[in-house]
Design a protein around this motif. Structure first.
Motif, short mmCIF file in Angstrom:
data_model
loop_
_atom_site.label_atom_id
_atom_site.label_comp_id
_atom_site.label_asym_id
_atom_site.label_seq_id
_atom_site.Cartn_x
_atom_site.Cartn_y
_atom_site.Cartn_z
N CYS A 160 0.92 -1.31 -0.05
CA CYS A 160 -0.04 0.07 0.14
C CYS A 160 0.80 1.33 0.04
CB CYS A 160 -1.07 0.06 1.23
SG CYS A 160 -2.33 -1.10 0.88
N GLU A 161 1.80 1.30 0.82
CA GLU A 161 2.80 2.33 0.75
C GLU A 161 3.54 2.52 -0.33
OE1 GLU A 161 5.16 2.76 4.20
OE2 GLU A 161 3.49 2.75 5.81
N LEU A 162 4.03 1.54 -1.06
CA LEU A 162 4.72 1.58 -2.28
C LEU A 162 3.99 2.07 -3.25
CD1 LEU A 162 6.72 -1.63 -2.55
CD2 LEU A 162 7.68 0.42 -2.12
N LEU A 163 2.56 1.66 -3.33
CA LEU A 163 1.74 2.07 -4.49
C LEU A 163 0.99 3.51 -4.41
CD1 LEU A 163 -0.02 -1.39 -5.31
CD2 LEU A 163 1.80 -0.20 -6.83
N GLY A 164 0.91 3.63 -3.05
CA GLY A 164 -0.05 4.81 -2.62
C GLY A 164 -1.49 4.51 -2.59
N ALA A 207 -7.20 9.46 -9.87
CA ALA A 207 -6.96 10.46 -8.94
C ALA A 207 -5.44 10.95 -8.98
CB ALA A 207 -7.05 10.08 -7.59
N LYS A 208 -4.42 10.09 -9.25
CA LYS A 208 -3.19 10.33 -9.13
C LYS A 208 -2.70 11.08 -10.48
CE LYS A 208 -1.86 6.72 -5.70
NZ LYS A 208 -1.66 7.64 -4.72
N GLU A 209 -3.53 10.86 -11.56
CA GLU A 209 -3.22 11.66 -12.58
C GLU A 209 -3.16 13.09 -12.48
OE1 GLU A 209 -4.31 8.20 -16.10
OE2 GLU A 209 -5.70 9.65 -15.45
N SER A 210 -4.41 13.58 -11.61
CA SER A 210 -4.53 14.92 -11.34
C SER A 210 -3.70 15.56 -10.25
CB SER A 210 -6.07 15.09 -10.98
OG SER A 210 -6.89 14.74 -12.13
N GLU A 211 -3.44 14.54 -9.09
CA GLU A 211 -2.68 15.08 -8.05
C GLU A 211 -1.46 14.01 -7.55
OE1 GLU A 211 -4.90 16.22 -4.80
OE2 GLU A 211 -6.65 17.00 -5.95
N PRO A 212 -0.59 13.75 -8.36
CA PRO A 212 0.35 12.96 -8.08
C PRO A 212 1.06 12.77 -6.66
CG PRO A 212 1.14 14.40 -9.79
CD PRO A 212 -0.34 14.87 -9.52
N GLY A 213 1.57 11.69 -6.07
CA GLY A 213 2.05 11.62 -4.95
C GLY A 213 3.62 11.09 -5.04
N ASP A 214 4.07 10.80 -3.65
CA ASP A 214 5.46 10.17 -4.06
C ASP A 214 5.11 8.67 -3.81
OD1 ASP A 214 7.96 9.44 -3.83
OD2 ASP A 214 8.53 9.99 -1.88
N ASP A 215 4.83 7.96 -4.97
CA ASP A 215 4.38 6.53 -4.82
C ASP A 215 4.65 5.91 -6.50
OD1 ASP A 215 1.89 6.82 -6.34
OD2 ASP A 215 1.49 8.21 -4.74
N MET A 216 4.66 4.62 -6.09
CA MET A 216 4.64 3.82 -7.64
C MET A 216 3.81 4.27 -8.53
SD MET A 216 5.07 -0.14 -8.22
CE MET A 216 5.91 -0.38 -6.83
N SER A 218 2.39 7.06 -9.13
CA SER A 218 2.32 8.37 -9.47
C SER A 218 3.51 8.39 -10.42
CB SER A 218 2.50 9.22 -8.43
OG SER A 218 1.26 9.39 -7.69
N ARG A 219 4.82 7.65 -10.03
CA ARG A 219 5.87 7.65 -10.74
C ARG A 219 5.66 7.03 -12.02
NH1 ARG A 219 8.27 6.91 -5.67
NH2 ARG A 219 8.19 4.73 -5.74
N LEU A 220 4.92 5.91 -12.33
CA LEU A 220 4.49 5.23 -13.61
C LEU A 220 3.88 6.26 -14.27
CD1 LEU A 220 3.44 1.81 -12.51
CD2 LEU A 220 5.34 2.33 -13.75
N ILE A 221 2.84 7.12 -13.79
CA ILE A 221 2.24 8.22 -14.60
C ILE A 221 3.09 9.25 -14.99
CG2 ILE A 221 0.44 10.11 -14.47
CD1 ILE A 221 -1.12 8.26 -12.46
N GLU A 222 3.94 9.62 -14.21
CA GLU A 222 4.82 10.59 -14.72
C GLU A 222 5.94 10.36 -15.82
OE1 GLU A 222 4.85 14.04 -13.94
OE2 GLU A 222 2.77 13.32 -13.03
N GLN A 223 6.37 9.06 -15.49
CA GLN A 223 7.43 8.34 -16.68
C GLN A 223 6.89 8.22 -17.84
OE1 GLN A 223 8.83 4.75 -15.16
NE2 GLN A 223 9.46 4.16 -17.31
N ASN A 224 5.46 8.03 -17.95
CA ASN A 224 4.78 7.63 -19.09
C ASN A 224 4.09 9.23 -19.69
OD1 ASN A 224 3.60 5.66 -20.93
ND2 ASN A 224 1.60 6.48 -20.42
N ARG A 225 4.13 10.03 -19.04
CA ARG A 225 3.86 11.45 -19.57
C ARG A 225 5.24 12.03 -20.07
NH1 ARG A 225 0.47 14.17 -14.71
NH2 ARG A 225 -1.53 13.65 -15.48
#
Length: 408
Positions: A160-164, A207-216, A218-225
């Motif tokens: 849960c912590e890793l994924l957010g 939700a994380k596409e709009s408000e990313p956090g420090d989690d896996m 969110s990092r996948l979303i940012e990486q893909n962007r």
């Protein structure tokens, strides 16, 4: 000319096969390794034929062969749970069921999240979670169910912590995971669990596409962007896979490994006296149980000759990890737990080849910390019930225990 599926006129055994001992594979595995290492069986769930592969050498060959696929949508795929055909075809493949190049793209995105460097950075946090759960056990006093007190919460908190993912949602996704992996759940219930889990994870990703956090996620979303490689649905699929497999398998290994050490006090004492042996003990326990025995199902893409037998294109194959990891030609006295076993690193509990478990470093970290901390802090740990009273997960795709009452 080598025999193939249509040249066998004998009655084929049903699969999965029953264990006569909770600590050993089905007895048929040893007989097959010796007499018919590449053999036919029929799936209990639907009566479809499949090939069983039972030697270490042959299992490794199949899993490393580019002429096989893990695409579960193919007609010959040896699916072991009832899934409505329309749902099977509609659900996007996870990268576990993909071939290159699609598999390569998604695995490359996920690999940094499970690197040894990231796991080393995570050690302190995992240790804190384990200590907190054991504190609660000690405060409550025995007997307690180790599954609900430690085995399940630790990997659930960590993933849960890793994924957010909010941990307070764990009862929901644990219930969905159980339904998806259980052999005896109806098609309707499994379909509902798949749908609800997918909707839940889709909401998280959105939700994380709009408000990313420090989690896996969110990092996948940012990486893909930054470097577009996959679609929204693919990120949902990756996150769903990590959420389910990231807690279910490790939870089962924590409980089973604890039980095995309690039932083998000579091996437990060796580890207690020399904690440096913990990593090796973890490998031996992984080999010993091989809990995802048939989780490496494949389909032949072309005719393959294996052990003097021809597997035809389109036919399903089950390279059995538990059979391979009890191959006496590789692991002498395979049914004996031996934390000093020299050849233990040859085990295939995490699979082999391009689909080898991407989360294996995390699993090893969690198991090492849990076993080491549990038996250091509660050295008098013991079963609070008879072995014959335990309920093992013979009805699930991933082997485990439903409850493990312990006291001290």
């Amino acid at each position: 000319m080598t025999p193939s599926a249509d040249q066998h006129d004998t009655v084929h055994p049903p699969f999965p096969m029953a264990r006569s001992c909770p600590f050993s594979p089905p007895e048929e595995y040893a007989k097959l390794r010796e007499g018919e290492p590449v053999s036919r069986a029929v799936l209990k769930v639907n009566g479809k034929p499949t090939w069983l592969v039972t030697t270490h050498e042959h299992v490794k060959k199949v899993l490393g062969d580019a002429r096989v696929t893990s695409n579960l949508k193919l007609p010959g795929y040896p699916l072991q749970v009832p899934v409505p055909e329309e749902m099977l075809q509609a659900v996007p493949l996870t990268f576990l069921s993909m071939d290159p190049p699609d598999h390569t793209v998604q695995r490359r995105m996920l690999a940094p999240e499970f690197s040894l460097r990231r796991m080393r950075a995570l050690r302190g946090r995992v240790q804190a979670i384990v200590d907190r759960q054991i504190d609660e056990m000690l405060t409550a006093g025995g007997p307690v169910d180790l599954v609900t007190a430690l085995a399940l919460p630790v990997p659930s908190y960590v993933i849960c912590e890793l994924l957010g993912v909010p941990y307070e949602d764990h009862p929901r996704f644990e219930k969905w995971a159980w339904a998806i992996m259980n052999h005896e759940i109806s098609e309707e219930d499994r379909g509902r669990a798949h749908y609800e889990l997918d909707q839940y994870v889709d909401g998280l990703v959105t939700a994380k596409e709009s408000e990313p956090g420090d989690d896996m996620i969110s990092r996948l979303i940012e990486q893909n962007r930054a470097e577009p490689a996959v679609e929204h649905a693919d990120i949902v699929s990756m996150a769903r896979l990590m959420l389910v497999t990231g807690h279910e398998t490790t939870a089962n290994m924590i409980a089973l490994g604890t039980l095995a050490l309690l039932e083998n006090p000579d091996q437990l004492k060796i580890v207690q006296d020399d904690p440096a042996l913990l990593p090796k003990a973890v490998e031996e326990l992984l080999r010993f149980f091989s809990i995802s025995d048939s989780g490496t199902a494949r389909v032949a893409l072309e005719d393959i000759e294996l052990g003097g037998v021809t597997i035809r294109a389109g036919e399903g194959i089950l390279p059995l990890n538990n059979a391979a990891n009890h191959d006496e030609t590789v692991f002498p006295e395979p049914d004996r737990l031996d934390v000093h076993r020299r050849e233990v690193r040859s085990h295939l509990a995490f699979g082999y080849g391009i689909h080898q478990c991407i989360g294996q470093n995390l699993a090893r970290l969690e198991l090492e910390i849990v076993y080491g901390t549990l038996f250091r802090r509660i050295p008098g740990l013991k079963l609070a019930t008879g072995l014959d009273q335990l309920r093992f997960k013979d009805d699930a795709m991933v082997y485990g225990i439903y409850e493990l009452p312990v006291t001290w």
